[in-house]
Design an enzyme around this catalytic site. Structure first.
Site, mmCIF file in Angstrom:
data_model
loop_
_atom_site.group_PDB
_atom_site.id
_atom_site.type_symbol
_atom_site.label_atom_id
_atom_site.label_comp_id
_atom_site.label_asym_id
_atom_site.label_seq_id
_atom_site.Cartn_x
_atom_site.Cartn_y
_atom_site.Cartn_z
ATOM 1 N N ARG A 248 -0.624 8.975 13.498
ATOM 2 C CA ARG A 248 0.071 8.395 12.619
ATOM 3 C C ARG A 248 0.793 9.040 11.531
ATOM 4 O O ARG A 248 0.597 10.081 11.136
ATOM 5 C CB ARG A 248 -0.519 6.885 12.367
ATOM 6 C CG ARG A 248 -1.562 7.020 11.272
ATOM 7 C CD ARG A 248 -1.820 5.725 10.963
ATOM 8 N NE ARG A 248 -3.166 5.616 10.180
ATOM 9 C CZ ARG A 248 -4.479 5.274 10.866
ATOM 10 N NH1 ARG A 248 -4.515 5.113 12.128
ATOM 11 N NH2 ARG A 248 -5.619 5.402 10.124
ATOM 12 N N ASP A 249 1.749 8.466 10.604
ATOM 13 C CA ASP A 249 1.958 8.617 9.343
ATOM 14 C C ASP A 249 2.883 9.836 9.404
ATOM 15 O O ASP A 249 2.590 10.825 8.706
ATOM 16 C CB ASP A 249 0.663 8.854 8.474
ATOM 17 C CG ASP A 249 -0.015 7.733 8.351
ATOM 18 O OD1 ASP A 249 0.597 6.591 8.663
ATOM 19 O OD2 ASP A 249 -1.246 7.832 7.810
ATOM 20 N N PHE B 265 4.133 1.223 10.380
ATOM 21 C CA PHE B 265 3.391 1.875 9.429
ATOM 22 C C PHE B 265 3.911 2.971 8.635
ATOM 23 O O PHE B 265 5.194 3.040 8.752
ATOM 24 C CB PHE B 265 2.029 2.352 10.202
ATOM 25 C CG PHE B 265 0.926 1.462 10.443
ATOM 26 C CD1 PHE B 265 0.982 -0.244 10.317
ATOM 27 C CD2 PHE B 265 -0.387 1.758 10.759
ATOM 28 C CE1 PHE B 265 0.107 -0.827 10.474
ATOM 29 C CE2 PHE B 265 -1.552 1.113 11.033
ATOM 30 C CZ PHE B 265 -1.350 -0.451 10.834
ATOM 31 N N SER B 266 3.029 3.546 8.116
ATOM 32 C CA SER B 266 3.631 4.487 7.128
ATOM 33 C C SER B 266 4.541 5.725 7.882
ATOM 34 O O SER B 266 4.316 5.952 8.950
ATOM 35 C CB SER B 266 2.623 5.500 6.421
ATOM 36 O OG SER B 266 2.163 4.275 5.528
ATOM 37 N N TRP C 122 -3.476 -7.094 2.951
ATOM 38 C CA TRP C 122 -2.846 -6.290 4.090
ATOM 39 C C TRP C 122 -2.415 -7.366 5.463
ATOM 40 O O TRP C 122 -3.420 -8.227 5.636
ATOM 41 C CB TRP C 122 -3.669 -5.276 4.499
ATOM 42 C CG TRP C 122 -3.204 -4.293 5.279
ATOM 43 C CD1 TRP C 122 -2.409 -2.940 5.045
ATOM 44 C CD2 TRP C 122 -3.063 -4.265 6.690
ATOM 45 N NE1 TRP C 122 -1.990 -2.312 6.243
ATOM 46 C CE2 TRP C 122 -2.418 -3.057 7.300
ATOM 47 C CE3 TRP C 122 -3.500 -5.156 7.814
ATOM 48 C CZ2 TRP C 122 -2.118 -2.853 8.569
ATOM 49 C CZ3 TRP C 122 -3.311 -4.905 9.008
ATOM 50 C CH2 TRP C 122 -2.677 -3.695 9.603
ATOM 51 N N GLU D 35 -5.241 11.003 7.059
ATOM 52 C CA GLU D 35 -4.052 9.978 7.049
ATOM 53 C C GLU D 35 -3.000 10.502 6.309
ATOM 54 O O GLU D 35 -3.254 11.673 5.460
ATOM 55 C CB GLU D 35 -4.477 8.537 6.598
ATOM 56 C CG GLU D 35 -5.556 7.688 7.284
ATOM 57 C CD GLU D 35 -5.655 6.370 6.730
ATOM 58 O OE1 GLU D 35 -5.667 5.498 7.524
ATOM 59 O OE2 GLU D 35 -5.790 5.948 5.571
ATOM 60 N N ASN E 62 0.964 -1.229 -0.048
ATOM 61 C CA ASN E 62 -0.084 -0.087 -0.096
ATOM 62 C C ASN E 62 1.084 1.040 0.037
ATOM 63 O O ASN E 62 1.927 1.450 -0.764
ATOM 64 C CB ASN E 62 -1.069 -0.053 0.950
ATOM 65 C CG ASN E 62 -0.917 -0.324 2.506
ATOM 66 O OD1 ASN E 62 -0.720 -1.331 2.832
ATOM 67 N ND2 ASN E 62 -1.175 0.723 3.279
ATOM 68 N N ASP E 63 0.693 2.104 0.870
ATOM 69 C CA ASP E 63 1.243 3.667 0.817
ATOM 70 C C ASP E 63 2.721 3.766 0.330
ATOM 71 O O ASP E 63 3.444 2.767 0.878
ATOM 72 C CB ASP E 63 1.281 4.376 1.973
ATOM 73 C CG ASP E 63 -0.023 3.836 2.680
ATOM 74 O OD1 ASP E 63 -1.072 3.298 2.381
ATOM 75 O OD2 ASP E 63 -0.226 4.503 3.965
HETATM 76 C C1 FRU Z 1 -3.047 4.784 4.770
HETATM 77 C C2 FRU Z 1 -2.743 3.899 5.965
HETATM 78 C C3 FRU Z 1 -1.829 4.747 6.787
HETATM 79 C C4 FRU Z 1 -1.151 3.669 7.759
HETATM 80 C C5 FRU Z 1 -0.912 2.550 6.647
HETATM 81 C C6 FRU Z 1 -0.959 1.329 7.179
HETATM 82 O O1 FRU Z 1 -3.247 4.022 3.825
HETATM 83 O O2 FRU Z 1 -3.845 3.338 6.365
HETATM 84 O O3 FRU Z 1 -2.511 5.541 7.592
HETATM 85 O O4 FRU Z 1 -0.079 3.972 8.201
HETATM 86 O O5 FRU Z 1 -2.012 2.532 5.771
HETATM 87 O O6 FRU Z 1 -0.452 0.284 6.306
#
Ligand code: FRU
Length: 521
Positions: free
Chosen positions: A188-189, A114-115, A82, A240, A57-58
């Protein structure tokens, strides 16, 4: 017999060329060498980044250092859905061709990874490198799944890791996490960047329905500065993946700050999407008097995008995840799941009192497109024109037109169609993938007709540019003033494109051009 022998020699020659090519391109011992056949599966993008296999993903940790663009990404190496998050890693010298690298960050006792982002700590402020060999530092969110299951709210914290060999290997900081959580469920992120005027590191992260800004001298100890957003922008879902950066307004010396916030759900065409705010940042507080919601991309499939730190050519380069949480886990690929958008350059335009962020493929991407068909044509009222090409799903299509009332429809021999239209009366660009191929893997995927307003697109000739890969389409209107990105899963290549004039005026199509896209793999 002779024919068979010649055939055998040809085969051996071809195989040896391919295996040499692979060895040259993957010159690190540890890099997994993707097999050629692996990159030719149904729906495998040919000029977009995908991991060799499994779930992605991200984009994370976009940073340039010593001639290399790094792309880290949310990765689960054991399945195509995921799972416990790692940071996958790839590198590129030009943001076109990528080399797959070993996984950079693995989950640990603090949680999944995570991100987040990555910086070059040039002055070794963290002390994690040396003045002669400044570290690359990754700042990411730890997600403690056990704490989450136990029902506590403080399961997301921020940690760091560093690399002293330009991202080849990573060490987690021994006293992680560096930023704890006071009980905010979605915390997060982190995006970190060096803020020259205050000679400090700034970190922006999301806390549910708003962004928070922190400051540090050393990337290790962080102090809260301010918050933004509880009352601003779209709030149909959780915030996010923030990003914050300055950008010059085109054709003027004015500089504004751009805050990017992804939101899921709550995007204009359903599910996940990315909004932005234009404003100012004084080293402590982000302010914006923007009243309307603004979106980077009006298609369904551009999420969690962020920009490069330390970019050498003074460009702001953005990459997004070409998917949507509404169906990301259900798309019909088997060996890997999902791709990144092509890298796009962001610019800021001003019209009246309003600022607008445009995004457009980097110039150098042009080198992979080989023009094969060019023409100008004019269609009378209600007229149509069909253009054939053997492989629209690996191509670039461009044209210019002064008109605002026409349809253009890609199709294949199975009768599948991907329809696009400019509707001058409703002032909309429309993208309809309901009959585009496989759509029934998820209820909503084919149903929504994706709409983007064209109200503020000036009269006169506009440029339309379409990048179509084996399972995606990216549409740039008027040099990126309006953009739609969407996944598609046709059961066969699209081989024709029909223009239909749906107005009483003649439809003029200038500089129509189809180019074949080279595969980057
Ligand atoms: C965005 C997200 C982030 C998180 C990550 C987890 O797509 O939900 O907020 O860090 O993916 O994989």
């Amino acid at each position: 017999m002779r024919v068979k022998l010649i055939y055998l020699f040809i085969c051996l020659f071809v195989v040896s060329i391919f295996s040499c090519r692979n060895k040259e391109e993957n010159n690190t011992e540890t890099a997994p060498i993707p097999e050629l056949s692996l990159f030719k599966e149904p729906y495998r993008p040919q000029f977009h980044f995908t991991p060799a296999e499994m779930w992605m993903n991200d984009p994370n940790g976009l940073v340039y250092h010593n001639g290399i663009y790094h792309l880290f990404y949310q990765y689960y190496p054991e399945d195509i859905i995921w799972g416990p998050m790692h940071w996958g890693h790839a590198t590129s010298k030009d943001l076109i061709y990528w080399e797959h690298k070993p996984i950079a960050l693995f989950p640990d006792e603090n949680g999944y990874i995570f991100s987040g982002s990555a910086v070059v700590d040039r002055n070794n402020t963290s002390g994690l490198g040396t003045p002669d060999n400044p570290p690359l530092v990754a700042i990411f969110t730890y997600h403690d799944i056990n704490k989450e299951k136990d029902g506590s709210d403080d399961f997301q914290t921020q940690g760091i890791a560093y690399s002293l060999d330009n991202g080849e290997s990573w060490t987690k900081y021994e006293s992680n996490p560096v930023l704890g959580n006071e009980g905010i469920r979605d915390f997060r992120d982190p995006k970190v960047f060096w803020h020259d005027p205050t000679q400090s590191w700034i970190l922006v992260l999301v806390a549910g329905d708003h962004a928070r800004f922190y400051k540090s001298e050393d990337l290790i100890s962080w102090n809260l500065l301010s918050e933004f957003g509880k009352e601003s922008g779209a709030h149909g879902g959780v915030w996010e993946c923030p990003d914050l950066f300055p950008l010059k307004v085109s054709d003027s010396g004015e500089e504004k700050w751009v805050l990017i916030i992804s939101i899921n759900p709550g995007a204009p065409n359903g599910g996940s999407g990315t909004q932005y705010f234009i404003g100012g940042f004084d080293g402590t507080t982000f302010t914006s008097d923007q009243e309307e919601e603004k979106w980077i991309d009006w298609g369904t499939d551009n999420y969690a995008g962020i920009t490069y730190n330390n970019e050498p050519n003074d460009q702001r380069i953005f990459i997004g995840w070409m998917s949507n949480w509404a169906y990301a886990r259900d798309t019909p690929t088997r060996e890997w799941r999902s791709a990144m958008t092509v890298p796009r350059s962001l610019s800021l335009n001003k019209s009246g009192n309003s600022y607008e962020l445009t995004n457009y493929p980097l110039d150098n991407l042009g080198t992979i497109f080989k023009p094969e068909l060019k023409k100008d044509f004019e269609l009378v009222a209600e007229g149509s024109e069909m253009i054939s090409f053997d492989h629209f799903n690996q191509s670039e299509i461009r044209f210019k037109t002064p008109n605002r009332n026409f349809e253009f429809i890609f199709g294949n021999g199975l009768g599948e169609q991907l329809s696009m239209a400019l509707d001058g009366e409703k002032e909309l660009f429309l993208l309809d993938r309901s009959k585009s191929g496989k759509t029934d893997f998820q209820e909503e995927f084919g149903k929504i007709i994706q709409k983007a307003p064209i109200t503020d697109i000036p009269d006169g000739e506009i440029e339309v540019r379409v990048l179509m890969d084996w399972s995606s389409v990216e549409i740039f209107i008027n040099n990126g003033q309006r953009v739609l990105t969407a996944q598609i899963f046709p059961n066969e290549n699209y081989t024709y494109l029909t223009f239909k004039n749906v107005s009483a005026e003649n439809l003029i199509i200038n500089d129509f051009e189809v180019s074949r896209a080279e595969s980057i793999w």
